[in-house]
Write an enzyme that holds these catalytic residues in place. Structure first.
Site, mmCIF file in Angstrom:
data_model
loop_
_atom_site.group_PDB
_atom_site.id
_atom_site.type_symbol
_atom_site.label_atom_id
_atom_site.label_comp_id
_atom_site.label_asym_id
_atom_site.label_seq_id
_atom_site.Cartn_x
_atom_site.Cartn_y
_atom_site.Cartn_z
ATOM 1 N N ARG A 472 0.851 -1.193 0.000
ATOM 2 C CA ARG A 472 0.000 0.000 0.000
ATOM 3 C C ARG A 472 0.887 1.242 0.000
ATOM 4 N NH1 ARG A 472 -2.246 -3.524 3.995
ATOM 5 N NH2 ARG A 472 -4.219 -4.432 3.302
ATOM 6 N N ARG A 508 1.044 -1.164 -5.388
ATOM 7 C CA ARG A 508 -0.166 -0.506 -5.883
ATOM 8 C C ARG A 508 0.096 0.989 -5.987
ATOM 9 N NH1 ARG A 508 -5.393 -1.276 -2.268
ATOM 10 N NH2 ARG A 508 -4.268 0.147 -0.882
ATOM 11 N N GLU A 606 -11.943 -4.391 -8.515
ATOM 12 C CA GLU A 606 -12.565 -3.960 -7.259
ATOM 13 C C GLU A 606 -14.003 -3.479 -7.428
ATOM 14 O OE1 GLU A 606 -9.444 -1.831 -4.605
ATOM 15 O OE2 GLU A 606 -8.980 -1.273 -6.675
ATOM 16 N N ASN A 629 -12.174 -6.784 -0.701
ATOM 17 C CA ASN A 629 -12.860 -5.907 0.262
ATOM 18 C C ASN A 629 -13.733 -4.885 -0.457
ATOM 19 O OD1 ASN A 629 -11.427 -7.259 2.242
ATOM 20 N ND2 ASN A 629 -9.806 -5.738 2.324
ATOM 21 N N ARG A 640 -18.357 -0.143 3.706
ATOM 22 C CA ARG A 640 -17.656 -0.988 4.679
ATOM 23 C C ARG A 640 -17.157 -0.222 5.896
ATOM 24 N NH1 ARG A 640 -11.754 -1.836 3.106
ATOM 25 N NH2 ARG A 640 -11.309 -0.516 1.336
ATOM 26 N N CYS A 677 -6.031 -10.260 -2.946
ATOM 27 C CA CYS A 677 -5.348 -9.661 -1.794
ATOM 28 C C CYS A 677 -6.324 -9.061 -0.788
ATOM 29 C CB CYS A 677 -4.360 -8.594 -2.247
ATOM 30 S SG CYS A 677 -5.068 -7.316 -3.295
#
Length: 761
Positions: A472, A508, A606, A629, A640, A677
């Site tokens: 990240r 990323r 995503e 996620n 979330r 991931c």
């Protein structure tokens, strides 16, 4: 009516305790509706009775003395039905129950509405009048609306009151007070609360016992004088540029500061034992509430002035406290109104044992980082009275999302036993470090890690990670007060690449927006998760994107283990433009003489739009990676970070599993690697499903890696595929989750399931 409703809610929300909240409610509603009676009955869960807790119009001596069984009276009917009852003459209703001490025999018209918080009936709000008449629709709608808005305030005030009654020194009987939130990071922690307050934010200041009352008073007086000096200085500088009316505003501020009454009230609170910051918050909040309730518009505006003065004084008090060394308890549990990644460094790592956040959910960025650090965490404990918990002992159950305040010795012992069991499993898994994740029938799946913090690297290597599936890169950006330079980024990236060389490191590109904000690059949007985030930001700012890509490429020189991954892509155009810029950065560096190689480039799936274009993306890039996620969030339309809908965030929802299955099949048609991931891969049951689907790589947080490896080594691919076949025909997320837990037990992996909690027995 709308302005009246807003005014009542605003005034009530600043009341300091439950008694004040209820007194204000009945007083303001009676006046707003011009009715003779307004009363509040609250449920006493122990006795299963509705107790008259406040009234305006009935006999005040009945408060706290009168109660109705949960099935008794019209109040009981309102609560049972969980809907309003509007009667012309309550006395002739079959459920009417006469309460002599209240003096209600004089009243006929009756309107009762339930007070509901999180689907639970807390009590009943009642208005009554002498004459026989039905309250009209607008009156009923007003009371229902007001009840809905006040329910959360009443619930929070009630919980605050129960905590305030704890008396650890005198051995009070109120123990094991439980607050429910959302499991953020698994584990058990027992320790003392440290409340994190935000700079110049009165609302987040906790109550704390003053260690030295004289010193606290001195600090307050110094802060008061500093604010006086500031205001006089500003007034003097601006005096020639302001009109007389505008200059008068500074005089108003100074008069407030010189008013001995305000300072005396704060000093009195300090003398009662609260530290200066807590005393300041109490007094300022009371004055703000009083001024906000005034009819005169000029006086109402003074509420803003008082709040501003309070913030100014608080800033100086906080500066003073920052200069003093902070003593943290050996087992500190950090509690914040909103836990942020930056707060994780507030408490020394050797003393931090747990985290609690009033807002956020188990899949917020802060929770993900907590999992990577292995810190038990609970998010979304919306009802916890955090300002009153400084220094209190709590038990944090990161498996179920529960916090216990003032735990009894019996409860602590039970959780200590669980801690010992968990540690025994951890010790057992340490021996897997140098072993590969190979199933009993010979199927091998690489296990990579998700990183972001510098400490993640050593933790990952200690647990036998074979690569980094997600670095990240926004973390180095988030801990600075401006964008890091190319050289600063090179140093951060090189550390990750060198530590893992020759193993792959997937970086990323900058993924900000949503729940990941940069203090120096604010993005203010009504719906940030559907807004400007991920690749959208960096493509709009090529100067940021190019510097980052150059830094990544230069950091990989001579190592050649870099992979670049693009987040939040939704269209082919985004991928084409990003790849063009990466190739441009490569060309620039080659011209400058750097011996860098073109790294593999991949995209993250995503959002639903990417799911249905995954095969086209696979033709354009070198690999595909799924961020489960965000994909779950967008497929289910569930924020979330919102604890109110946290129970709707279901990673094992059939729609999510079908999407994950589809992504693997489409990517493999182009013979490209596909990894995942998200947090689903970090759950042993989820990992087995993903392996059976055909995912080539699982990337998890370092703390969960040994558990996933143990699961893979304990279950054959044949049995994993049998399990997937069963799951594919199921249509309920919770049933699927329970099946996975039972499957782990049947595979002999019960130690990987959630430990049995005291409340489960």
């Amino acid at each position: 009516m709308l302005s009246v409703l807003r005014k009542i809610v605003q005034e009530v929300s600043t009341a300091p305790d439950l008694a004040s909240v209820l007194a204000l409610i009945v007083s303001r509603i009676q006046r707003a509706m011009d009715t003779q009676v307004c009363s509040v009955f609250l449920l006493d869960e122990v006795q299963d009775r509705y107790v008259l807790m406040a009234t305006q119009g009935l006999n005040p001596e009945a408060v706290g003395q009168v109660s109705l069984a949960s099935t008794e009276g019209i109040v009981g009917v309102v609560a049972q039905r969980a809907e309003p009852i509007n009667l012309e003459d309550a006395s002739i209703h079959p459920a009417f129950h006469y309460l002599q001490i209240t003096g209600e025999e004089r009243f006929h018209a009756f309107l009762g509405v339930p007070i509901i918080h999180h689907r639970k009936v807390l009590g009943v709000l009642v208005v009554q009048q002498h004459e026989k008449r039905r309250f009209d629709e607008s009156e009923e709608a007003f009371l229902v609306t007001l009840s809905a808005q006040l329910a959360g305030i009443i619930a929070h005030a009630g919980l605050s009151g129960s905590v305030a009654k704890f008396d650890d020194k005198s051995g009070g009987s109120l123990q094991d007070r439980r607050f429910d939130g959302v499991a953020g990071s698994p584990g058990i922690a027992i320790g003392q609360v440290v409340v994190a307050s935000l700079p110049a934010d009165l609302d987040t200041v906790p109550d704390k016992a003053a260690k030295d009352i004289a010193r606290e008073i001195e600090h307050f007086q110094q802060a008061l004088e500093a604010v006086r000096v500031d205001i006089r200085s500003v007034a003097s500088v601006l005096s020639q540029r302001l009109s007389s009316d505008e200059r008068a505003l500074f005089d108003v501020y100074l008069r407030m500061l010189d008013d001995n009454a305000l300072a005396a009230e704060i000093i009195a609170r300090i003398n009662e034992g609260n530290w200066a910051q807590g005393a300041l918050r109490e007094v300022i909040s009371e004055h703000v509430r009083e001024f906000s309730a005034m009819e005169d518009s000029y006086l109402r505006e003074r509420a803003t002035d008082i709040k501003d003065l309070g913030r100014r004084i608080l800033s100086y008090l906080q500066e003073e406290s920052e200069s003093e060394p902070v003593e943290y308890p050996d087992k500190a549990i950090l509690l914040a109104d909103e836990l942020t990644p930056a707060m994780l460094g507030m408490v020394p790592e050797d003393k931090l044992v747990g985290l609690i956040s009033v807002s956020g959910s188990g899949n917020s960025h802060a929770a993900i980082l907590a999992r990577s650090m292995g810190i038990p965490t609970i998010m979304g404990v919306v009802d916890i009275p955090y300002r009153r918990l400084e220094g209190r002992e709590v038990v944090l159950d990161g498996y179920t999302g529960r916090v216990y305040v003032n735990p009894s010795d019996k409860l602590k012992y039970a959780f200590l036993q669980i801690l010992n069991e968990v540690q025994a499993v951890t010790d057992e898994l340490e021996g897997l470090r140098d072993l590969s994740a190979i199933t009993p029938d010979g199927y091998r799946i690489p296990l990579w890690v998700n990183t972001g913090l510098a400490a993640d690297v050593s933790r990952a290597l200690e647990r036998g990670a074979e690569g980094i599936g997600l670095y990240r890169t926004e973390i180095p950006f988030m801990i600075r007060d401006c964008f890091p330079s190319e050289q600063e980024q090179i140093e951060s990236y090189r550390a990750q690449l060198e530590a893992f060389a020759p193993r792959p490191v997937t970086m990323r590109t900058l993924d900000i927006g949503g729940d990941k904000a940069l203090p120096y690059f604010p993005i203010s949007e009504e719906n940030p998760f559907l807004g400007w985030r991920g690749i959208r930001v960096t493509l709009d700012h090529p100067e940021i994107f190019m510097v980052q890509v150059r830094a990544m490429l230069r950091a990989s020189e001579g190592l050649d283990n870099l992979r670049i991954m693009l987040p939040m892509v939704t269209s082919v155009n985004e991928v084409e433009e990003a790849v063009r810029q990466i190739d441009r950065a490569l060309a620039e560096l080659w011209e400058e003489g750097f011996a860098v190689k073109r790294p593999p480039i991949g995209v993250m799936i995503e959002v639903p739009a990417a799911v249905y274009q995954v095969r086209r993306f696979a033709r354009m890039v070198d690999f595909i990676s799924v961020g489960s996620n965000d994909l779950t969030q967008y497929l289910l339309a569930v924020d979330r970070n919102n604890p109110r809908v946290a129970d709707l965030y279901a990673p094992y929802h059939p729609a999510v599993l079908k999407a994950l299955d589809f992504i693997v099949q489409e990517t493999h048609k182009e013979r490209k690697q596909v990894s995942i991931c998200g947090e689903m891969a970090a759950d042993p049951g989820g990992a087995l499903l993903l392996m059976a689907m055909g995912y080539d790589v699982l990337s998890v947080n370092a703390n969960n890696l040994p558990r996933i490896k143990f699961a893979v080594r304990g279950v054959s691919m044949f049995r994993a595929r049998q399990l997937l076949t069963k799951v594919r025909v199921m249509d309920d997320a919770e049933e699927i989750h329970q099946l996975l837990r039972q499957a782990l037990k049947s595979f002999g992996l019960s130690q990987l399931t959630r430990p049995s909690m005291p409340e489960d027995e």
